[in-house]
Scaffold this active site. Structure first.
Site, short mmCIF file in Angstrom:
data_model
loop_
_atom_site.label_atom_id
_atom_site.label_comp_id
_atom_site.label_asym_id
_atom_site.label_seq_id
_atom_site.Cartn_x
_atom_site.Cartn_y
_atom_site.Cartn_z
N HIS A 142 68.76 14.04 23.16
CA HIS A 142 68.52 14.04 21.49
C HIS A 142 68.51 15.42 21.39
CE1 HIS A 142 69.54 13.24 17.53
NE2 HIS A 142 68.14 12.32 17.58
N ASP A 169 90.44 7.51 20.38
CA ASP A 169 91.54 6.76 20.79
C ASP A 169 91.64 7.94 22.17
OD1 ASP A 169 94.12 5.40 21.78
OD2 ASP A 169 95.21 5.91 20.62
#
Length: 466
Positions: A165, A409
């Protein structure tokens, strides 16, 4: 007696380097947005895809496409192949990338678990942990990115992504995943692209690497660095990740008592909650975010019944569009500020707990109009005290409905499920857009089985009262 095969088998661990990148060492200083996360736990996400094809097609086609497209994508996101370090000569931690030496770990594995169950709305937390890759961590350096692709023969595959992070926030890591998916789908359609030394990315997927756009007139990067250095210091330059007091990994992840549940607020539910709030409070501007978080938190507190007298909610605010000048949407790094809502546990557990929490969230959001970085030092200390003291039951939020994760995708269709696995350890709950794209919101969280039953009953049962 035949032995039961292990639930997961590791085939190979690749070290994937950026394709044809810079030949000189690159050093990016962490900004004050990044340094806040220096030793905090990483973010873990799982993307589940249906793949009812023979195993050979995975190894002969899908895996080579994933690997080559990753090399080409890392050419643009090359800092992700580097490490976070804190050299003795540097006053603040840095991201350092050594071309020809640094790489990203890509683990290829195979699971004999039931793909439909593991990718369902309710699944044991322990079954998904096997799909999550781990960062390489030490006191001297910590990697920014680790990847794992797990095949479920004749059923599907899962891409696990773990990010540091302090290197990237959710928006940035999502841009990377979308860029990787874009490159992979392009190679599927035009195989000759895999032989080229580079691939072009559209503007909305191209990272903006110039960190000079983050202005630090108050010297916050140095202040936050000094705080970390003096934590268990002096001169503590360790970049080893540690666990906060809300971390539940040791308690729940090694057994089947904890389950991950996904709940959905349909647009009609959201509108009903908004109308109720307006009728009760007179607040005219009520966001989908506010009602989703307030409603989910009120149900969660009632399900857990914490012993602490106060409940603390910490949620992130993306500052990219709120800074002067505005920062690029594809800025590489962190650009989040935490905001804190404190409420009495008793009030949140009351019948109007949902409204109580929403008022607190609305008040904090309205305060952003005076400047997202106003009193940032005070906000940071307040939030740190919540997690370090352990005197308040702290809840936090991961993910966002704006990320569009169900549109990722790789050329094999949209994901069946996207899971922020790291919230299983931190006690946070994750938000995303609904997978059917109707404007609803998905809320995911991990609880013990009996608590999950109570939460589910509250979440779906309370609509009758609104």
């Amino acid at each position: 007696m035949a032995q039961t095969p292990p639930p997961i088998k590791v085939h190979k661990v690749y070290k994937v380097s950026p394709s044809q990148t810079t030949t000189t060492t690159t050093t990016l200083p962490l900004t004050f947005f990044d340094i806040r996360w220096l030793r905090l736990p990483p973010v873990e996400r799982l993307f589940f895809y249906a793949f009812p094809n023979p195993t050979i097609s995975f190894f002969d086609s899908l895996l080579p496409n994933l690997k080559r497209s990753l090399e080409l994508t890392l050419q643009h996101f090359f800092p992700l192949a580097g490490n976070i370090t804190w050299p003795q000569h540097s006053p603040i931690p840095t991201i350092t990338y050594f071309p020809g030496h640094d790489s990203v770990s890509l683990t290829v594995s195979e699971s004999n678990d039931d793909f439909d169950h593991v990718s369902s709305d309710f699944c044991e937390v322990s079954k998904r942990r096997r799909l999550v890759p781990g960062l390489s961590v030490s006191d001297d350096k910590t990697s920014l990115l680790a990847l794992q692709v797990t095949l479920f023969p004749n059923s599907g595959f899962v891409i696990g992504i773990t990010t540091h992070h302090a290197g990237v926030d959710g928006n940035c890591s999502t841009v990377f995943v979308k860029a990787w998916a874009y490159a992979c789908s392009k190679i599927m359609k035009h195989p000759s692209l895999s032989t080229l030394p580079t691939i072009s990315l559209p503007e909305n997927l191209t990272p903006f690497l110039d960190r000079s756009v983050i202005k630090d007139a108050k010297g916050l990067a140095q202040s936050f660095s000094d705080a970390w250095m003096n934590f268990s210091g002096p001169n503590n330059r360790s970049v080893m990740l540690w666990k906060n007091k809300n971390n539940r990994e040791e308690v729940q992840l090694d057994n089947n008592e904890s389950v991950k549940g996904v709940f959905e607020l349909k647009p009609s539910h959201i509108q009903k909650l908004k109308n109720y709030v307006k009728s009760k409070t007179g607040i005219t501007k009520v966001s989908t975010f506010s009602v989703t978080v307030a409603y989910s938190l009120s149900c969660l507190v009632k399900a857990e019944q914490p012993e602490q007298e106060q409940v603390a909610l910490v949620f992130p605010v993306d500052c990219r569009s709120r800074l002067e000048p505005v920062v690029s949407p594809t800025y590489f790094g962190n650009c989040l500020m935490g905001r804190l809502v404190l409420e009495e546990t008793e009030k949140v557990m009351a019948s109007e707990g949902f409204v109580t929490v929403l008022k607190g969230i609305s008040e904090v959001l309205n305060g952003l109009e005076s400047g997202v970085l106003n009193d940032v030092e005070k906000w940071q200390k307040k939030i740190e005290s919540v997690f370090l003291e352990g005197k308040k039951r702290a809840y936090s939020i991961a993910g966002s409905t704006r990320f569009g994760v169900y549109g990722v995708d790789f050329g094999y269709g949209r994901p069946k499920k996207v899971d922020v696995a790291s919230v299983d350890k931190t006690g946070a709950f994750a938000l995303s857009e609904s997978r059917d794209g109707d404007g609803g919101v998905e809320i995911a969280l991990a609880l013990k089985k009996e608590q999950m039953e109570v939460f589910s009953s509250l979440f779906y049962g309370q609509f009758e009262s609104f």
